[in-house]
Scaffold this active site. Sequence first.
Site, mmCIF file in Angstrom:
data_model
loop_
_atom_site.group_PDB
_atom_site.id
_atom_site.type_symbol
_atom_site.label_atom_id
_atom_site.label_comp_id
_atom_site.label_asym_id
_atom_site.label_seq_id
_atom_site.Cartn_x
_atom_site.Cartn_y
_atom_site.Cartn_z
ATOM 1 C CG ASN A 1 40.739 31.027 37.369
ATOM 2 O OD1 ASN A 1 39.923 31.613 38.094
ATOM 3 N ND2 ASN A 1 41.967 31.485 37.162
ATOM 4 C CD1 TRP A 2 34.207 29.912 35.475
ATOM 5 C CD2 TRP A 2 32.405 30.817 36.425
ATOM 6 N NE1 TRP A 2 33.128 29.190 35.055
ATOM 7 C CE2 TRP A 2 32.003 29.728 35.634
ATOM 8 C CE3 TRP A 2 31.442 31.523 37.137
ATOM 9 C CZ2 TRP A 2 30.653 29.342 35.514
ATOM 10 C CZ3 TRP A 2 30.104 31.143 37.026
ATOM 11 C CH2 TRP A 2 29.731 30.064 36.211
ATOM 12 C CE LYS A 3 41.858 33.839 34.476
ATOM 13 N NZ LYS A 3 42.931 34.288 33.625
ATOM 14 C CG HIS B 1 45.893 32.858 38.777
ATOM 15 N ND1 HIS B 1 46.149 33.969 38.006
ATOM 16 C CD2 HIS B 1 45.371 31.930 37.940
ATOM 17 C CE1 HIS B 1 45.791 33.710 36.752
ATOM 18 N NE2 HIS B 1 45.323 32.476 36.685
ATOM 19 C CD GLU C 1 44.578 36.574 35.870
ATOM 20 O OE1 GLU C 1 43.588 36.298 36.575
ATOM 21 O OE2 GLU C 1 44.664 36.249 34.665
ATOM 22 C CD GLU D 1 47.161 29.068 34.992
ATOM 23 O OE1 GLU D 1 46.192 28.661 34.370
ATOM 24 O OE2 GLU D 1 47.106 30.052 35.760
ATOM 25 N N GLY E 1 45.169 34.231 28.742
ATOM 26 C CA GLY E 1 44.230 35.161 28.123
ATOM 27 C C GLY E 1 44.738 35.791 26.839
ATOM 28 C CB SER F 1 45.676 30.470 25.437
ATOM 29 O OG SER F 1 45.802 31.841 25.737
ATOM 30 N N GLY G 1 40.795 29.287 31.946
ATOM 31 C CA GLY G 1 40.189 30.564 32.303
ATOM 32 C C GLY G 1 39.014 30.884 31.389
ATOM 33 N N GLY G 2 39.259 31.723 30.399
ATOM 34 C CA GLY G 2 38.201 32.225 29.513
ATOM 35 C C GLY G 2 37.273 31.144 28.981
HETATM 36 P P1 PGA Z 1 43.022 31.510 30.131
HETATM 37 O O1 PGA Z 1 43.384 31.654 31.688
HETATM 38 O O2 PGA Z 1 42.572 30.100 29.895
HETATM 39 O O3 PGA Z 1 41.959 32.515 29.883
HETATM 40 O O4 PGA Z 1 44.277 31.813 29.366
HETATM 41 C C1 PGA Z 1 43.970 30.604 32.406
HETATM 42 C C2 PGA Z 1 44.171 30.993 33.848
HETATM 43 O O5 PGA Z 1 44.505 32.154 34.120
HETATM 44 O O6 PGA Z 1 43.988 30.172 34.770
#
Ligand code: PGA
Length: 260
Positions: free
Chosen positions: A15-17, A101, A103, A176, A182, A221, A242-243
């Site tokens: 997930n590149w956001k 998600h 976010e 999640e 993050g 994470s 994500g990251g």
């Molecule tokens: P993260 O994000 O791996 O950076 O914690 C995961 C996500 O939000 O899908």
Amino acid sequence: MTAPAKKIKPLVAGNWKMNGTGAHLRELRRLNTGLSKHKFGCDVAVCVPATLVHRLSTMKFGAKIMTGGQDCHGAQKGAHTGDVSADMLKDAGAKWVIVGHSERRAEVKRGGHGETSKLVREKVLAAQMAGLRGIVCVGETLAERKSGDTLKVVGAQLRQSLPDTCSAGDIVIAYEPVWAIGSGLTPSVEQIGAVHAHIRKALTRRFGDAGAAMRILYGGSVKPSNAAELMAIANVNGALVGGASLKAADFSGIIGAYRR
Ligand code: PGA
């Protein structure tokens, strides 16, 4: 009856956001080269910003790296300036879309979009109608975890976000915890195991065999150093990353946990 998690082919989804322009796609070229050297027992998808969906889908990765979007509107089309429909993502070459998600569920004043589970359900239906596979996210905040409400919150999100028409082929759940995203923090193996078992039970009760076969990803994470430990937990059928999906070396380190 709950199907043994081992029989479910895992999915590792990036997930590149809101990160990455065209130049960043070179990371996926590197990833592709790395993946070509090994055999993996998992599917791989990368959910890129909408602006990159078409470019990623036309890179010659075959089925090895599938393309996904990160959100879609609940309507098929109309006066929704700036939004992207599921049909448009599909037309651009996406096979997957992340829906709900945290976010996007987050309040507007915190930079989110205040999405409710009712809206998420509409988006899941839109994705299904367009022929996209949905990665539906659920997860508790730190305050909800501390007050002992995790299973209640996740259970309600799941119930309200999923339409009755879900099959294992078109829907993947991603657990999640909001506080793990993050932050570098991850729940304990026992905590993850308990939530995934709860989700599996709820899915099986509602969807029968389809629920028993549905993939349940863990996200928050995930990194190369914890991927193997996380994938070994019962009912964890892959990861939403994500990251660590932004760098080929880190993402392939996570996929490497699924090497055959
Ligand atoms: P993260 O994000 O791996 O950076 O914690 C995961 C996500 O939000 O899908």
